[in-house]
Every structure is written in structure tokens, then in C-alpha cells.
Write a protein that holds these residues in place. Structure first.
Motif, mmCIF file in Angstrom:
data_model
loop_
_atom_site.group_PDB
_atom_site.id
_atom_site.type_symbol
_atom_site.label_atom_id
_atom_site.label_comp_id
_atom_site.label_asym_id
_atom_site.label_seq_id
_atom_site.Cartn_x
_atom_site.Cartn_y
_atom_site.Cartn_z
ATOM 1 N N UNK A 152 7.604 83.273 -10.091
ATOM 2 C CA UNK A 152 6.690 83.766 -9.019
ATOM 3 C C UNK A 152 6.099 85.110 -9.126
ATOM 4 N N UNK A 153 7.130 85.809 -9.695
ATOM 5 C CA UNK A 153 6.707 87.244 -9.956
ATOM 6 C C UNK A 153 5.615 87.199 -11.266
ATOM 7 N N UNK A 154 5.996 86.674 -12.370
ATOM 8 C CA UNK A 154 5.256 86.470 -13.527
ATOM 9 C C UNK A 154 3.800 85.989 -13.002
ATOM 10 N N UNK A 155 3.851 85.102 -12.075
ATOM 11 C CA UNK A 155 2.696 84.415 -11.837
ATOM 12 C C UNK A 155 1.604 85.537 -10.981
ATOM 13 N N UNK A 156 2.181 86.428 -10.356
ATOM 14 C CA UNK A 156 1.365 87.275 -9.845
ATOM 15 C C UNK A 156 0.673 88.371 -10.633
ATOM 16 N N UNK A 157 1.138 88.459 -11.929
ATOM 17 C CA UNK A 157 0.657 89.472 -12.912
ATOM 18 C C UNK A 157 -0.803 88.937 -13.451
ATOM 19 N N UNK A 158 -1.519 90.062 -14.085
ATOM 20 C CA UNK A 158 -2.970 89.651 -14.543
ATOM 21 C C UNK A 158 -2.666 89.322 -16.079
ATOM 22 N N UNK A 159 -3.411 88.407 -16.469
ATOM 23 C CA UNK A 159 -3.180 88.247 -17.964
ATOM 24 C C UNK A 159 -4.644 88.051 -18.589
ATOM 25 N N UNK B 100 14.810 92.208 -12.099
ATOM 26 C CA UNK B 100 14.464 93.711 -12.105
ATOM 27 C C UNK B 100 12.829 93.791 -12.433
ATOM 28 N N UNK B 101 12.104 94.334 -11.507
ATOM 29 C CA UNK B 101 10.592 94.348 -11.817
ATOM 30 C C UNK B 101 10.181 94.761 -13.199
ATOM 31 N N UNK B 102 10.939 95.899 -13.619
ATOM 32 C CA UNK B 102 10.764 96.342 -15.248
ATOM 33 C C UNK B 102 10.991 95.028 -16.219
ATOM 34 N N UNK B 103 11.683 94.054 -15.955
ATOM 35 C CA UNK B 103 11.933 93.263 -16.871
ATOM 36 C C UNK B 103 10.796 92.041 -16.710
ATOM 37 N N UNK B 104 10.489 91.764 -15.574
ATOM 38 C CA UNK B 104 9.150 91.082 -15.195
ATOM 39 C C UNK B 104 8.132 91.474 -15.922
ATOM 40 N N UNK B 105 7.844 92.816 -15.932
ATOM 41 C CA UNK B 105 6.691 93.608 -16.391
ATOM 42 C C UNK B 105 6.778 93.295 -17.972
ATOM 43 N N UNK B 106 7.980 93.494 -18.590
ATOM 44 C CA UNK B 106 8.158 93.554 -20.146
ATOM 45 C C UNK B 106 7.572 92.129 -20.551
ATOM 46 N N UNK B 107 8.267 91.072 -19.610
ATOM 47 C CA UNK B 107 7.902 89.564 -20.049
ATOM 48 C C UNK B 107 6.385 89.199 -19.960
ATOM 49 N N UNK B 108 6.122 89.923 -19.033
ATOM 50 C CA UNK B 108 4.458 89.746 -18.632
ATOM 51 C C UNK B 108 3.580 90.327 -19.705
ATOM 52 N N UNK B 109 4.080 91.160 -20.220
ATOM 53 C CA UNK B 109 3.452 91.976 -21.501
ATOM 54 C C UNK B 109 3.345 91.160 -22.627
ATOM 55 N N UNK B 110 5.011 90.612 -23.061
ATOM 56 C CA UNK B 110 5.056 89.640 -24.054
ATOM 57 C C UNK B 110 4.074 88.404 -24.130
ATOM 58 N N UNK B 111 4.055 87.774 -22.891
ATOM 59 C CA UNK B 111 3.044 86.646 -22.842
ATOM 60 C C UNK B 111 1.856 86.892 -23.063
ATOM 61 N N UNK B 112 1.319 88.151 -22.386
ATOM 62 C CA UNK B 112 -0.052 88.616 -22.524
ATOM 63 C C UNK B 112 -0.412 88.818 -23.939
ATOM 64 N N UNK B 113 0.610 89.302 -24.654
ATOM 65 C CA UNK B 113 0.432 89.909 -26.161
ATOM 66 C C UNK B 113 0.086 88.752 -27.129
ATOM 67 N N UNK B 114 0.549 87.494 -26.628
ATOM 68 C CA UNK B 114 0.960 86.170 -27.589
ATOM 69 C C UNK B 114 -0.463 85.493 -27.541
ATOM 70 N N UNK B 115 -0.792 84.857 -28.744
ATOM 71 C CA UNK B 115 -1.830 83.942 -28.944
ATOM 72 C C UNK B 115 -1.468 82.349 -28.612
ATOM 73 N N UNK B 116 -0.205 82.298 -28.962
ATOM 74 C CA UNK B 116 0.291 80.945 -28.775
ATOM 75 C C UNK B 116 1.585 80.804 -27.548
ATOM 76 N N UNK C 257 -1.654 78.494 -15.524
ATOM 77 C CA UNK C 257 -2.891 78.597 -15.589
ATOM 78 C C UNK C 257 -3.384 80.100 -15.722
ATOM 79 N N UNK C 258 -2.633 81.019 -14.953
ATOM 80 C CA UNK C 258 -3.229 82.581 -15.102
ATOM 81 C C UNK C 258 -2.873 83.022 -16.434
ATOM 82 N N UNK C 259 -1.778 82.546 -17.265
ATOM 83 C CA UNK C 259 -1.291 83.373 -18.378
ATOM 84 C C UNK C 259 -1.930 82.417 -19.557
ATOM 85 N N UNK C 260 -2.505 81.202 -19.279
ATOM 86 C CA UNK C 260 -2.961 80.472 -20.413
ATOM 87 C C UNK C 260 -1.834 79.905 -21.184
#
Length: 187
Positions: A141-148, A5-21, A45-48
Motif C-alpha cells: 500500500x505504501x509503495x502504491x501511493x508513490x509516483x512512478x 520504515x518510510x525510508x525503506x519504502x522510498x528506497x524500494x520505490x526508487x529501485x522500481x522506478x529506475x528499472x526498465x523491467x 498499474x502505477x509502477x508499470x
């Protein structure tokens, strides 16, 4: 289902983006999961994010191998490793890892974690915030398309983890070398 579900992908992408480690933890999986190695490398690479993987994950070898860390079990088996090298978000791909170090870390610390696995229950301890049943490669793949924003990452965490990884493999090579012929299939 095949896709997430795209909304789940988006929530996980935000969680990754908000993390320091953030850490992507790859547990045992079907051989087909290895087809997602390019997407995993791109996401890391994109998400660090660091990628740690068991041999049975299908991500420890092949194209993505140079970026994947495999000594996490030994690192997290020590108190210092658990204290100093704990992630603050875990994206688990595949089944629950068999790593004792991971088991001890996840028992001692409440780590935000999302599990992505196409079938079954990949969270036997029920410690994950969510279990997403979908194709792992499609999800990555869906996560890799997001911006971080990788400026949020703790660069020292990655440096220290990679140094610990090198120390573990250096010690393992020394042990194997000192065993000489005593360490053989027949022995």
C-alpha cells in the motif's frame, strides 16, 4: 513489525522506478496476504511492473488474478526464457518461491532483489539486497501511493512475457485435452 520504515519504502520505490523491467514476484504466504490484492493491482498499474505469482502466494486468484502471471516457472525453466525475459529488478513478496525456473534464473543472473515478508528468513540463498520484515499489505500500500515514471519501462518486455504466458497455458490446455479420461483423479 507491522509497518515498514518510510525510508525503506522510498528506497524500494526508487529501485522500481529506475528499472526498465521490474517484476513483483509473489511467493508462498499466509492466507491473510490475499487481503492486499487491491493494493498489489494498484502498485502494478502505477509502477508499470509485471506481477508473477505462485498459487500459494494468495495473489493468483480473486480480484487481482486477471493481471497476475502464473507461468513464470515454465518460462524461466528454459534458457531462452531466462535470457530474454529476465527482470532487472525484483520485489519479492512472501516466502522464497518454490519455482525451479526462478531458482535457475536467480542462480544464473545477479538480479537486484528486495524481499518483503513478515517473519522468518525468506531469502535462503542470501541473494537479496535487503530483507524487510513487515506486513506485506502495508508495504505494498505504501509503495502504491508513490509516483512512478512508467515511460522508463520496456513495453516489449511485458508484451513478450505475456505472449510466453499465453503460449504456456495454451500448451498446457492441449496436453490436458489430449489426455482425455486418462487424466483423472483415479488415474
Amino acid at each position: 513489525s507491522a509497518a515498514a520504515d518510510p525510508s525503506i519504502v522510498e528506497r524500494v520505490a526508487r529501485a522500481i522506478d529506475g528499472a526498465a523491467r521490474p517484476v513483483i514476484l509473489c511467493g508462498p504466504a499466509d492466507v491473510h496476504q490475499g487481503a492486499g490484492s487491491n493494493a498489489l493491482a494498484r502498485l502494478a498499474e502505477r509502477a508499470g511492473a509485471l506481477v508473477v505469482a505462485e498459487a500459494a502466494s494468495q495473489f493468483r486468484f480473486g480480484k487481482v488474478a486477471r493481471t497476475v502471471l502464473g507461468a513464470f516457472d515454465a518460462i524461466w525453466s528454459t534458457g531462452a526464457g531466462r535470457d530474454q525475459l529476465a527482470p532487472d529488478f525484483v520485489l519479492q513478496l512472501g516466502a522464497n518461491p518454490v519455482s525451479k525456473g526462478w531458482e535457475r534464473l536467480s542462480e544464473e543472473q545477479r538480479l537486484p532483489r528486495v524481499v518483503v515478508h513478515p517473519w522468518g528468513w525468506a531469502d535462503p540463498s542470501s541473494g537479496a539486497e535487503a530483507v524487510v520484515h513487515c506486513d506485506v499489505t502495508a508495504f505494498v500500500e505504501a509503495l502504491a501511493d508513490r509516483e512512478y515514471d512508467i515511460r522508463r519501462r520496456d513495453a516489449d518486455f511485458e508484451r513478450r512475457f505475456r505472449a510466453a504466458e499465453q503460449a504456456v497455458w495454451k500448451e498446457a490446455r492441449a496436453i490436458v485435452a489430449s489426455a482425455g479420461d486418462a487424466l483423472s483423479e483415479a488415474a
